[in-house]
Enzyme design. Structure first.
Site, PDB file in Angstrom:
ATOM      1  N   GLU A   1       0.798  -1.112  -0.044  1.00 31.61           N
ATOM      2  CA  GLU A   1      -0.032   0.094  -0.032  1.00 31.61           C
ATOM      3  C   GLU A   1       0.993   1.166  -0.082  1.00 31.61           C
ATOM      4  O   GLU A   1       0.550   2.373  -0.686  1.00 31.61           O
ATOM      5  CB  GLU A   1      -0.880  -0.126   1.104  1.00 31.61           C
ATOM      6  CG  GLU A   1      -1.865   1.081   1.228  1.00 31.61           C
ATOM      7  CD  GLU A   1      -1.522   2.237   2.012  1.00 31.61           C
ATOM      8  OE1 GLU A   1      -2.032   3.124   2.324  1.00 31.61           O
ATOM      9  OE2 GLU A   1      -0.247   2.379   2.635  1.00 31.61           O
TER      10      GLU A   1
ATOM     11  N   SER B   1     -26.874  23.905 -14.841  1.00 30.82           N
ATOM     12  CA  SER B   1     -28.415  23.624 -14.829  1.00 30.82           C
ATOM     13  C   SER B   1     -28.694  21.993 -15.079  1.00 30.82           C
ATOM     14  O   SER B   1     -29.265  21.336 -14.529  1.00 30.82           O
ATOM     15  CB  SER B   1     -29.186  24.499 -15.581  1.00 30.82           C
ATOM     16  OG  SER B   1     -28.910  24.274 -17.047  1.00 30.82           O
TER      17      SER B   1
ATOM     18  N   HIS C   1     -14.832   8.181 -10.641  1.00 32.79           N
ATOM     19  CA  HIS C   1     -16.169   8.649  -9.880  1.00 32.79           C
ATOM     20  C   HIS C   1     -16.356   9.939 -10.174  1.00 32.79           C
ATOM     21  O   HIS C   1     -15.591  10.700 -10.026  1.00 32.79           O
ATOM     22  CB  HIS C   1     -15.741   8.297  -8.382  1.00 32.79           C
ATOM     23  CG  HIS C   1     -16.824   7.987  -7.560  1.00 32.79           C
ATOM     24  ND1 HIS C   1     -17.977   8.986  -7.052  1.00 32.79           N
ATOM     25  CD2 HIS C   1     -17.377   6.993  -7.132  1.00 32.79           C
ATOM     26  CE1 HIS C   1     -18.899   8.651  -6.566  1.00 32.79           C
ATOM     27  NE2 HIS C   1     -18.754   7.333  -6.431  1.00 32.79           N
TER      28      HIS C   1
END
Ligand SMILES: *[C@@H]1O[C@H](CO)[C@@H](O)[C@H](O)[C@H]1NC(C)=O
Ligand SMILES: *[C@@H]1O[C@H](CO)[C@@H](O)[C@H](O)[C@H]1NC(C)=O
Ligand SMILES: *[C@@H]1O[C@H](CO)[C@@H](O)[C@H](O)[C@H]1NC(C)=O
Ligand SMILES: *[C@@H]1O[C@H](CO)[C@@H](O)[C@H](O)[C@H]1NC(C)=O
Ligand SMILES: *[C@@H]1O[C@H](CO)[C@@H](O)[C@H](O)[C@H]1NC(C)=O
Ligand SMILES: *[C@@H]1O[C@H](CO)[C@@H](O)[C@H](O)[C@H]1NC(C)=O
Ligand SMILES: *[C@@H]1O[C@H](CO)[C@@H](O)[C@H](O)[C@H]1NC(C)=O
Ligand SMILES: *[C@@H]1O[C@H](CO)[C@@H](O)[C@H](O)[C@H]1NC(C)=O
Ligand SMILES: [Zn+2]
Length: 718
Positions: free
Chosen positions: A417, A607, A667
């Site tokens: 990691e 929008s 994402h």
């Protein structure tokens, strides 16, 4: 954690997230402007009332056995690729508690230190060595072992650099922009960079992008609040202040572009896999980390040369050392940096353990990395590793009563990691189809404990269950009375008006799950103002430090373990997944308002995004109503339908092709900031288009983000 995330105060400009297991702290870090709604503090039932199963799990956590596990891990070499023994030990602990467990090997590219040195030469011809290693401490034998690993930066470039040097502050994009604006000479110089605020690899990248030929990154006691030697506290091992020679090791991969094995982008590093060139995601200039004691003469040699700190006028420019923190360069004063590395493709070992659920179509994954930069690593990450060993035991007590989980439970102990989320990324890449079909959530525990203050980051549908479970756990309060974990968490709210669950950025193993559309949560507990200083990524993050300063008695460990196991119980076994979709809408609205603030006076029509959030809101309400019906009627089919929607809706947020120039990150709602590496940016495609002044990109991402939200809404729609 490869990062430890960092609570930092981004100016008004990013849409913010948290910081969490803050390793490098800044105080009052929650004063960020955001429209997200805080979770108001609610009176929890006291003492907590637990179900029979919750009681079995909770009572099973024993601080003494966690202490034993911490001691074991704290004495093992676990540097990525060298930690097979600890992998086997982990497998055996899980297996003896009923988890079918095995090592899972990948062949990944890693780099190891061969020879590192640093020297300063003054204009009068005097030359002095700068210490790059940490001294062994008699009080902490693990720091003096013969097989101790020397200090280096993972994936740094092998090479020598000799040049004058310039202090560049934290080395952020904004710091460099300011230096360029002021005409400071950077080309051909070595960068002297203060740790903190952004992921270290991006500091090196920024230096490289400005033509600098090497980088030295140092720890500054200005990030330790009041607990400093200068303030009269004794340093470790005699007191709570930072040891002056402590060095923060760590990876310099360009994390916000691509985590995982840099030679296998997008596919698993199985033996014989084709290998890609790594030059776009690893530095091309050498770098080394040093301590605050080591940097002091280097900073002082710049006194009187270059621009003053006040002229540069950047946040956190000046640290707490006895120097002016001027830019330099000092004419004729040079650094000679030597960094000889050995790169190789070598095996690493994840450990994967599982219990099958009665429903094979739903899977919960719980993970922690095991690898460390040093023999210790008792905070990062083995506080989490010790907790997983204990969690396996707790679940064995439950299965002994005849209990079987509804959903599959997978335990993962990741390797590598620290180099860049390598073990978890390769595993997800190999199992992405199965995960897409069955994963309901990924729960991460990395630095479970580096102090007493809990923190929580999660995707929004998990905020409710994530905070409710905190109310069921007793937090060992130092004041002699007990409070809930929830109260301990709320107490850290800087405004007193409630706390936010953080937004997931990056810096630990949830990253690849999240960006493949899996609900995710990351939990930990760290220090804050007045607490003993944790030596992040230093040899002094040891069992001795943890047992004397970080968590004497391992009680915070036990509380974090109880929390994780109760959360796992609910997500793995509740008849209907405990997801709260209306809360996802709430968060989206907050991110939207933050985005409008960021856009300010610029012309950008959002929008389409607003309309998509309205559609999402409707679907989220409908699915909640369906859940209520399913519960009332106890209708098996309806329950299945709702679970499937909850399991799958996150997949909708994943955008094919990924974010601009970083296809790994897919994402549309959250990603690590391109310039931060750790901290999250919400609606990243749009926000970064605006931040970098490219409104064409921003407009394109208004549309892509809206489409992602509509895809998620369509999955939820009933
Ligand atoms: C050279 O300069 C350094 C830094 O100012 C100083 O420490 C050293 O004593 C000087 N050496 C000589 C020989 O003057
Ligand atoms: C790098 O520097 C070291 C120490 O100064 C020296 O021994 C070595 O030969 C140098 N290596 C190269 C490739 O120049
Ligand atoms: C320093 O920066 C702040 C905020 O960016 C600005 O308000 C202030 O005028 C600047 N001061 C100087 C001396 O440039
Ligand atoms: C668990 O389920 C998988 C897939 O259904 C099956 O292949 C495996 O043998 C099962 N393992 C155990 C230990 O039951
Ligand atoms: C969920 O939404 C409700 C309603 O807006 C709010 O009161 C609550 O605080 C939210 N809970 C969480 C955990 O975000
Ligand atoms: C606090 O909790 C611990 C463990 O749950 C318990 O042993 C202790 O008696 C409690 N202390 C008080 C003051 O309630
Ligand atoms: C540091 O100490 C000063 C003086 O006691 C206090 O005012 C301040 O709040 C403290 N800061 C932190 C971060 O604890
Ligand atoms: C905006 O980004 C696009 C796509 O990367 C690029 O083609 C365009 O030149 C950029 N525009 C500006 C003004 O930077
Ligand atoms: Zn870690």
């Amino acid at each position: 954690m490869m990062l430890v995330k960092y609570h930092f105060t981004v100016g008004f400009a990013l849409s913010f997230s948290s910081l969490v297991s803050a390793c490098l702290r800044e105080f009052n870090s929650e004063h960020v402007h955001t429209h997200r709604k805080p979770i108001l503090r609610r009176q929890a039932v006291w003492p907590p009332v637990l179900t029979e199963q919750e009681t079995i799990l909770s009572n099973s956590f024993d601080a003494n056995s966690i202490d034993d596990w911490a001691k074991y891990y704290g004495n093992q070499v676990k540097l990525a690729g060298l930690g097979r023994e600890a992998a086997e030990w982990t497998r055996d602990r899980w297996a003896e508690n009923g988890f079918t467990s095995a090592l899972k090997e990948y062949h990944v590219y890693l780099s190891y230190p061969v020879r590192q040195s640093l020297a300063i030469a003054y204009s009068n011809g005097t030359r002095a060595e700068v210490h790059v290693q940490e001294p062994a401490l008699a009080e902490d034998p693990v720091t003096g072992r013969e097989d101790a690993i020397s200090n280096f930066h993972g994936y740094s470039a092998s090479g020598n650099a000799t040049a004058e040097y310039v202090y560049v502050g934290r080395g952020t994009h904004a710091d460099f922009t300011r230096l360029v604006e002021l005409g400071v000479e950077l080309e051909g110089k070595i960068a002297l960079i203060r740790y903190g605020s952004i992921f270290r690899g991006l500091k090196v990248k920024n230096a490289q992008d400005h033509g600098m030929i090497g980088a030295i990154i140092f720890t500054d006691p200005g990030d330790d609040g009041n607990v400093t030697v200068a303030n009269g506290y004794e340093a470790y091992p005699h007191g709570p202040a930072r040891h002056p020679d402590a060095v923060q090791k760590g990876s310099v991969l360009f994390l916000s572009t691509y985590p995982g094995d840099p030679t296998t982008p997008g596919y698993p590093s199985v033996e014989g896999a084709p290998r890609a060139d790594t030059s776009s995601v690893t530095p091309q200039i050498p770098s080394l980390p040093i301590s605050y004691a080591a940097v002091l003469p280097l900073l002082q040699a710049l006194d009187g040369h270059g621009l003053e700190a006040s002229q540069v006028n950047r946040t956190a420019w000046k640290g707490a050392l006895d120097a002016e923190y001027r830019t330099g360069p000092a004419p004729g004063v040079t650094l000679s940096l030597e960094n000889l590395m050995e790169g190789k493709i070598t095996p690493i070992w994840n450990v994967i353990g599982y219990i099958n659920g009665t429903n094979p179509d739903e899977t919960l994954v719980i993970g922690n990395h095991r690898d460390t930069w040093m023999i210790g690593g008792t905070g990062d990450p083995n506080s989490g590793s010790a907790i997983l060993a204990e969690l396996a035991r707790a679940f064995a007590k439950l299965t002994a009563t005849g209990w079987k989980p509804r959903r599959n439970i997978v335990l993962a102990s990741w390797d590598a990691e620290e180099y860049g989320l390598v073990g978890s990324t390769e595993w997800v890449e190999e199992h992405v189809n199965w995960l897409t079909e069955t994963a309901v959530a990924y729960l991460n525990i990395d630095v479970a404990v580096s102090g007493p203050r809990p923190s929580l980051d999660a995707t929004p549908e998990l905020h409710t269950i994530g905070t409710e479970i905190m109310k069921k756990v007793v937090h060992p309060n130092a004041g002699g009375f007990n409070i809930s974990l929830y109260d301990a968490w709320q107490r850290e709210s800087s405004t007193g008006s409630g706390r936010h669950v953080g937004v997931l950025g990056s810096g630990s193993d949830y990253t690849t799950f999240l960006h493949r559309g899996v609900s995710a949560l990351d939990v930990g507990s760290s220090g804050g103002a007045g607490d003993p200083i944790w030596h992040y990524h230093s040899n002094y993050d040891s069992y001795n430090w943890m047992s004397k300063f970080g968590d004497p008695g391992f009680k915070v460990h036990a509380a974090m373990g109880q929390y994780l196991s109760l959360l796992a119980l609910h997500i793995a076994d509740d008849e209907i997944l405990p997801f709260d979709l209306p809360n996802y809408t709430e968060e989206l609205r907050g991110y939207y308002e933050d985005l409008r603030d960021l856009i300010g006076d610029e012309t950008l029509d959002t929008s389409e995004l607003a309309a998509a959030i309205d559609v999402f809101e409707k679907s989220a309400k409908q699915v909640k109503e369906l859940e209520t019906l399913a519960k009332t009627w106890k209708d098996e089919n309806l329950i299945k339908v709702v679970n499937k929607k909850y399991r799958d809706f996150q997949r909708g947020f994943v955008s094919q092709g990924g974010l601009p120039n970083r296809e790994f990150y897919r994402h549309v709602v959250t990603a690590p900031g391109l310039d931060t590496g750790y901290a999250a940016i919400t609606f990243p495609g749009v926000s970064e288009g605006v931040q970098y002044g490219n409104l064409t990109v921003a407009a394109e991402w208004v549309s892509k983000t809206a489409q992602g939200i509509l895809r998620a809404a369509a999955i939820l729609k009933t």
